[in-house]
Design a protein around this motif. Structure first.
Motif, PDB file in Angstrom:
ATOM      1  N   SER A   1      -8.986 -12.004   0.261  1.00  0.00           N
ATOM      2  CA  SER A   1      -8.927 -10.880  -0.664  1.00  0.00           C
ATOM      3  C   SER A   1      -8.198  -9.677  -0.080  1.00  0.00           C
ATOM      4  N   CYS A   2      -7.488  -8.947  -0.921  1.00  0.00           N
ATOM      5  CA  CYS A   2      -6.831  -7.696  -0.527  1.00  0.00           C
ATOM      6  C   CYS A   2      -7.883  -6.594  -0.368  1.00  0.00           C
TER       7      CYS A   2
ATOM      8  N   ILE B   1      -2.213   1.589  -1.179  1.00  0.00           N
ATOM      9  CA  ILE B   1      -1.038   0.913  -1.752  1.00  0.00           C
ATOM     10  C   ILE B   1      -0.885   1.202  -3.241  1.00  0.00           C
TER      11      ILE B   1
ATOM     12  N   LEU C   1       5.565  -4.232  -2.279  1.00  0.00           N
ATOM     13  CA  LEU C   1       4.430  -5.146  -2.416  1.00  0.00           C
ATOM     14  C   LEU C   1       4.878  -6.589  -2.176  1.00  0.00           C
TER      15      LEU C   1
ATOM     16  N   TYR D   1       1.020 -14.326   2.233  1.00  0.00           N
ATOM     17  CA  TYR D   1       0.476 -15.104   1.123  1.00  0.00           C
ATOM     18  C   TYR D   1       1.593 -15.934   0.512  1.00  0.00           C
TER      19      TYR D   1
ATOM     20  N   CYS E   1      -9.353  -4.810   2.891  1.00  0.00           N
ATOM     21  CA  CYS E   1      -8.353  -4.057   3.656  1.00  0.00           C
ATOM     22  C   CYS E   1      -7.717  -2.916   2.855  1.00  0.00           C
ATOM     23  N   HIS E   2      -7.651  -3.064   1.538  1.00  0.00           N
ATOM     24  CA  HIS E   2      -6.977  -2.027   0.743  1.00  0.00           C
ATOM     25  C   HIS E   2      -7.895  -1.388  -0.292  1.00  0.00           C
TER      26      HIS E   2
ATOM     27  N   SER F   1       2.709   1.999  -3.836  1.00  0.00           N
ATOM     28  CA  SER F   1       3.742   1.095  -3.313  1.00  0.00           C
ATOM     29  C   SER F   1       4.488   0.488  -4.496  1.00  0.00           C
TER      30      SER F   1
ATOM     31  N   ARG G   1       2.013  -8.291   7.290  1.00  0.00           N
ATOM     32  CA  ARG G   1       2.284  -7.040   8.005  1.00  0.00           C
ATOM     33  C   ARG G   1       1.217  -6.869   9.060  1.00  0.00           C
TER      34      ARG G   1
ATOM     35  N   ALA H   1       5.553  -7.135   1.563  1.00  0.00           N
ATOM     36  CA  ALA H   1       4.318  -7.162   2.354  1.00  0.00           C
ATOM     37  C   ALA H   1       3.566  -8.477   2.144  1.00  0.00           C
TER      38      ALA H   1
ATOM     39  N   MET I   1      -2.224  -8.012   8.421  1.00  0.00           N
ATOM     40  CA  MET I   1      -2.216  -8.550   7.051  1.00  0.00           C
ATOM     41  C   MET I   1      -1.583  -9.938   7.030  1.00  0.00           C
TER      42      MET I   1
ATOM     43  N   PRO J   1      -3.633   0.586   4.501  1.00  0.00           N
ATOM     44  CA  PRO J   1      -3.095   1.777   3.837  1.00  0.00           C
ATOM     45  C   PRO J   1      -3.363   1.804   2.328  1.00  0.00           C
TER      46      PRO J   1
HETATM   47  C1  HEC Z   1      -6.617  -8.223   6.911  1.00  0.00           C
HETATM   48  C2  HEC Z   1      -6.339  -7.012   6.184  1.00  0.00           C
HETATM   49  C3  HEC Z   1      -5.338  -7.065   5.036  1.00  0.00           C
HETATM   50  C4  HEC Z   1      -5.323  -7.891   3.938  1.00  0.00           C
HETATM   51  C5  HEC Z   1      -6.279  -9.028   3.621  1.00  0.00           C
HETATM   52  C6  HEC Z   1      -4.237  -7.453   3.114  1.00  0.00           C
HETATM   53  N1  HEC Z   1      -3.582  -6.396   3.690  1.00  0.00           N
HETATM   54 FE1  HEC Z   1      -1.958  -5.430   2.962  1.00  0.00          FE
HETATM   55  N2  HEC Z   1      -1.800  -4.387   4.709  1.00  0.00           N
HETATM   56  C7  HEC Z   1      -2.728  -4.378   5.730  1.00  0.00           C
HETATM   57  C8  HEC Z   1      -2.288  -3.463   6.778  1.00  0.00           C
HETATM   58  C9  HEC Z   1      -3.039  -3.153   8.068  1.00  0.00           C
HETATM   59  C10 HEC Z   1      -1.052  -2.933   6.347  1.00  0.00           C
HETATM   60  C11 HEC Z   1      -0.159  -1.944   7.098  1.00  0.00           C
HETATM   61  C12 HEC Z   1       0.593  -2.736   8.125  1.00  0.00           C
HETATM   62  C13 HEC Z   1       1.647  -1.927   8.813  1.00  0.00           C
HETATM   63  O1  HEC Z   1       2.459  -1.314   8.135  1.00  0.00           O
HETATM   64  O2  HEC Z   1       1.618  -1.940  10.041  1.00  0.00           O
HETATM   65  C14 HEC Z   1      -0.778  -3.525   5.037  1.00  0.00           C
HETATM   66  C15 HEC Z   1       0.334  -3.238   4.258  1.00  0.00           C
HETATM   67  C16 HEC Z   1       0.445  -3.561   2.908  1.00  0.00           C
HETATM   68  C17 HEC Z   1       1.467  -3.065   2.010  1.00  0.00           C
HETATM   69  C18 HEC Z   1       2.624  -2.158   2.383  1.00  0.00           C
HETATM   70  C19 HEC Z   1       2.295  -0.709   2.206  1.00  0.00           C
HETATM   71  C20 HEC Z   1       3.528   0.137   2.414  1.00  0.00           C
HETATM   72  O3  HEC Z   1       3.699   1.087   1.632  1.00  0.00           O
HETATM   73  O4  HEC Z   1       4.321  -0.160   3.314  1.00  0.00           O
HETATM   74  C21 HEC Z   1       1.221  -3.577   0.777  1.00  0.00           C
HETATM   75  C22 HEC Z   1       1.989  -3.330  -0.515  1.00  0.00           C
HETATM   76  C23 HEC Z   1       0.046  -4.441   0.898  1.00  0.00           C
HETATM   77  N3  HEC Z   1      -0.390  -4.403   2.212  1.00  0.00           N
HETATM   78  C24 HEC Z   1      -0.524  -5.162  -0.128  1.00  0.00           C
HETATM   79  C25 HEC Z   1      -1.518  -6.131   0.037  1.00  0.00           C
HETATM   80  C26 HEC Z   1      -1.971  -7.025  -1.008  1.00  0.00           C
HETATM   81  C27 HEC Z   1      -1.495  -6.994  -2.461  1.00  0.00           C
HETATM   82  C28 HEC Z   1      -2.906  -7.846  -0.437  1.00  0.00           C
HETATM   83  C29 HEC Z   1      -3.618  -9.020  -1.079  1.00  0.00           C
HETATM   84  C30 HEC Z   1      -2.772 -10.050  -1.676  1.00  0.00           C
HETATM   85  C31 HEC Z   1      -3.045  -7.442   0.955  1.00  0.00           C
HETATM   86  N4  HEC Z   1      -2.190  -6.408   1.201  1.00  0.00           N
HETATM   87  C32 HEC Z   1      -3.912  -8.008   1.877  1.00  0.00           C
HETATM   88  C33 HEC Z   1      -3.886  -5.123   5.779  1.00  0.00           C
HETATM   89  C34 HEC Z   1      -4.232  -6.137   4.880  1.00  0.00           C
END
Ligand code: HEC
Length: 122
Positions: free
Chosen positions: A37-38, A68, A76, A90, A41-42, A71, A84, A79, A87, A66
């Protein structure tokens, strides 16, 4: 045979256009996209969340997902498909990515208008 009738009914329900909207599909994906799941973390609607607190060389550190909500679709997509840092990446289709984007946008548009209504009521 009865089972075929049941299957046909199920198939009709699942594949009819209005069974779930793109918004609901996006919400479902956000909450459980291919198992990770997102939300932890978000946050529930993309507002960002603290993933973990830990210590490094005796200093308190916070690992944060962060915000989002603002974003754009391209960010999106990048990422989600590439991952990332912590993260995961997927394997989602373009339609799924679009549904996710739509969910984040609409969930927050609804919240903002609720906030506006609440402040107007005061
Ligand atoms: C385990 C934790 C984790 C999960 C699960 C996760 N993310 Fe992330 N996500 C992060 C982190 C930490 C960053 C920032 C990473 C960096 O820039 O160093 C990030 C960055 C992003 C960004 C970029 C933000 C930007 O403006 O640059 C987006 C968009 C995003 N995530 C969307 C999602 C979505 C949609 C999902 C689910 C499908 C998801 N993430 C799942 C931890 C997670």
């Amino acid at each position: 045979m009865k089972i075929w009738g049941m299957l046909l009914l199920l198939a009709t329900v699942l594949w009819s256009d209005d069974f779930i909207s793109e918004f609901e599909y996006g919400q479902m994906l956000y909450q459980n996209p291919r198992g990770v799941s997102c939300a932890p973390c978000h946050g529930d609607h993309g507002e960002g969340a603290i993933i973990a607190r830990y210590k490094e060389h005796g200093k308190a550190k916070v690992l944060q997902g962060p915000d989002i909500r603002h974003s754009d679709l391209a960010t999106l997509r990048r990422a989600v498909l590439k991952g990332r840092g912590v993260m995961p990446r997927y394997f989602l289709t373009e339609k799924e990515i679009h549904a996710l984007y739509l969910y984040i946008q609409k969930a927050n548009a609804a919240e903002e208008s609720e906030e506006n209504n609440a402040s107007e009521a005061q």
